[in-house]
Design an enzyme around this catalytic site. Structure first.
Site, short mmCIF file in Angstrom:
data_model
loop_
_atom_site.label_atom_id
_atom_site.label_comp_id
_atom_site.label_asym_id
_atom_site.label_seq_id
_atom_site.Cartn_x
_atom_site.Cartn_y
_atom_site.Cartn_z
N SER A 265 4.68 -25.58 -23.72
CA SER A 265 3.41 -25.14 -23.15
C SER A 265 3.46 -23.66 -22.85
O SER A 265 4.54 -23.08 -22.67
CB SER A 265 3.12 -25.91 -21.86
OG SER A 265 3.93 -25.42 -20.79
N ASP A 266 2.27 -23.04 -22.79
CA ASP A 266 2.21 -21.74 -22.16
C ASP A 266 2.50 -21.97 -20.68
O ASP A 266 2.37 -23.08 -20.17
CB ASP A 266 0.84 -21.09 -22.36
CG ASP A 266 0.92 -19.57 -22.33
OD1 ASP A 266 1.86 -19.04 -21.72
OD2 ASP A 266 0.03 -18.91 -22.90
N TRP A 267 2.91 -20.93 -19.98
CA TRP A 267 3.40 -21.07 -18.61
C TRP A 267 2.26 -21.56 -17.69
O TRP A 267 1.29 -20.86 -17.46
CB TRP A 267 3.97 -19.75 -18.14
CG TRP A 267 5.44 -19.58 -18.41
CD1 TRP A 267 6.38 -19.15 -17.52
CD2 TRP A 267 6.16 -19.83 -19.63
NE1 TRP A 267 7.63 -19.13 -18.10
CE2 TRP A 267 7.53 -19.54 -19.40
CE3 TRP A 267 5.79 -20.30 -20.89
CZ2 TRP A 267 8.52 -19.71 -20.37
CZ3 TRP A 267 6.77 -20.45 -21.86
CH2 TRP A 267 8.11 -20.15 -21.59
N GLY A 268 2.42 -22.79 -17.22
CA GLY A 268 1.39 -23.40 -16.37
C GLY A 268 0.24 -23.99 -17.16
O GLY A 268 -0.81 -24.28 -16.59
N GLY A 269 0.44 -24.23 -18.45
CA GLY A 269 -0.64 -24.68 -19.31
C GLY A 269 -0.75 -26.18 -19.50
O GLY A 269 -1.51 -26.63 -20.36
#
Length: 444
Positions: A265-269
């Site tokens: 994932s993108d960070w926090g995605g």
């Protein structure tokens, strides 16, 4: 006649053998697929808890292995223009090393302006070599979304507005990095073409536009360069978050393109546990809100089959075994920024400059004719290396445009004068809607 038949038979066998040998030589098995039996054995010896522990962030830029089985953590290098400095385990704060200044490579748009596949390969190679000095396994790059909005917050990171050019460069960047020991992570998959409301926008796109414009760079890097990693974007596409989008992650990426690597994932995605787990997400970064205890509970409750967890672990192990782990005590021993990579950065920057018209042969500057040069604008003296959260680099040095011009003209009679031209203004002023221009500026 009998002897002739024997001759034809022998000739046929020889030709078939030669064709078989030629065929075997031309078929190359992906490094991702060369350890399937070993991976199966490793998975069979893991506990469910160990498997789930591999599926989320351990620190800000790492995800866990299984120490008792000799499986190293996966170490990520933020990019895409240079290897980010070492950060505290659970924050964006630097730990203050003296060896983690990296080469500051030109932007993705500058690389595209070279129109050079060779430059893209060298760029990827340079990034990989510095990543390995730091013990990094996977570079969070290249950024290959199509440029659509000139004011987009990450437009400068992406390669171009042209899918064919972007695809060609994405392939060579990927090959350059992975030929030199570091996995890539293609980002941001997919249709992350604006920053406004990127965490909530739902992108509506026709299948034709998606296939012909927005997906080709990703498809080419997967099919032609065997990219090891893909990062799911923040946005939604056709109603589903990219981190739980079965059309993007399962149907297109894996089933159609044959991707065998890992999706992070993108960070926090990540936004959910079961839907993300069932629709193709492998690793949640940087924390464990959804793929930690919640995922473990979901498996135990029967909402997520353990076979799905096994497949995710397999995807990670394919990359982990294809990329040689570097012991932590061997990383960060020498300065990250090295002359070879500095030269690559210089070459890319030089080739990215395109002169469309040279009226009256003004360039190159005739020092016997022109004795004074005016340089106007705040960017002439502004250093850019730490200018972006997602692409900041602690550069060993940085040459501003004004410094470069002055150095080039050193020893001549030409005088260089700089004027700011406009008032720089703060982030707080921008957010408050304060204009950077004075009335005098606007009167021009």
């Amino acid at each position: 006649m009998r002897n002739m038949n024997k001759l034809f038979t022998a000739l046929g066998i020889t030709l078939l053998t030669a064709c078989a040998q030629k065929s075997n030589e031309s078929v190359q098995v992906s490094p991702l697929m060369q350890n399937e039996d070993k991976i199966t054995d490793l998975i069979s010896r893991m506990t469910l808890e160990e498997k789930v522990n591999m599926l989320h962030g351990k620190h800000m830029f790492s995800s866990a292995g299984v120490e008792r089985l000799g499986i190293a953590d996966v170490e990520y290098a933020d990019g895409p223009f240079g290897i980010r400095e070492e950060m505290e385990p659970h924050s964006w704060n630097s730990i203050g090393l003296t060896t983690d200044s990296a080469a500051f490579f030109p932007t993705g748009s500058a690389l595209a302006a070279t129109w050079s596949e060779d430059m893209a390969y060298q760029y990827g190679m340079g990034m990989a070599k510095e990543a390995r000095l730091r013990g990094k396994d996977m570079i969070l790059a290249p950024a290959i979304n199509i440029q659509r909005l000139p004011t987009g917050g990450r437009t400068y990171e992406y390669l171009s507005e042209d899918p064919i050019l972007s695809a060609a460069l994405a392939v060579q960047y990927t090959l350059g990095a992975q030929d030199n020991g570091a996995a890539v992570c293609l980002k941001h998959y997919a249709l992350n073409n604006q920053e406004n409301d990127r965490g909530s926008i739902d992108v509506k796109v026709s299948p034709r536009a998606m296939r012909e414009i927005y997906l080709p760079p990703f498809e080419a890097a997967v099919k032609e360069a065997d990219a090891y990693g893909v990062m799911a974007a923040y946005n939604k596409v056709e109603g589903y978050w990219c981190s739980e989008n079965g059309m993007l992650l399962n149907q297109i990426l894996r089933d159609e393109w044959g991707f065998h690597g890992m999706v992070i994932s993108d960070w926090g995605g990540v936004h959910a546990t079961v839907s993300a787990a069932m629709n193709g997400m492998d690793v949640e970064m940087p924390g464990d809100r959804y793929f930690g205890q919640a995922l473990l509970d979901s498996v135990k409750a029967g909402a997520v089959p353990e076979s799905v967890i096994d497949n995710k672990v397999r995807n990670i192990l394919r990359v982990r075994l294809a990329v040689k782990a570097i012991p932590k005590e061997e990383a960060n021993k020498i300065m990250t920024s090295q002359p070879e990579q500095q030269q690559i950065a210089y070459n890319v920057a030089s080739k990215s400059i395109v002169l469309l018209k040279n009226r009256n042969k003004l360039l190159s500057i005739q020092t016997d004719k022109f004795k004074k040069i005016a340089v106007i604008g705040d960017n002439a003296v502004r250093e850019q290396a730490l200018g972006g959260v997602g692409s900041g680099v602690k550069a060993l040095y940085e040459v501003t445009p004004l410094e470069g011009l002055a150095q080039h003209l050193k020893g001549t009679d030409v005088k260089v004068e700089w004027a700011q031209g406009y008032r720089a203004f703060s982030k707080q002023e921008r957010e408050a809607g304060v204009s950077p221009y004075t009335k005098a500026d606007l009167s021009w």
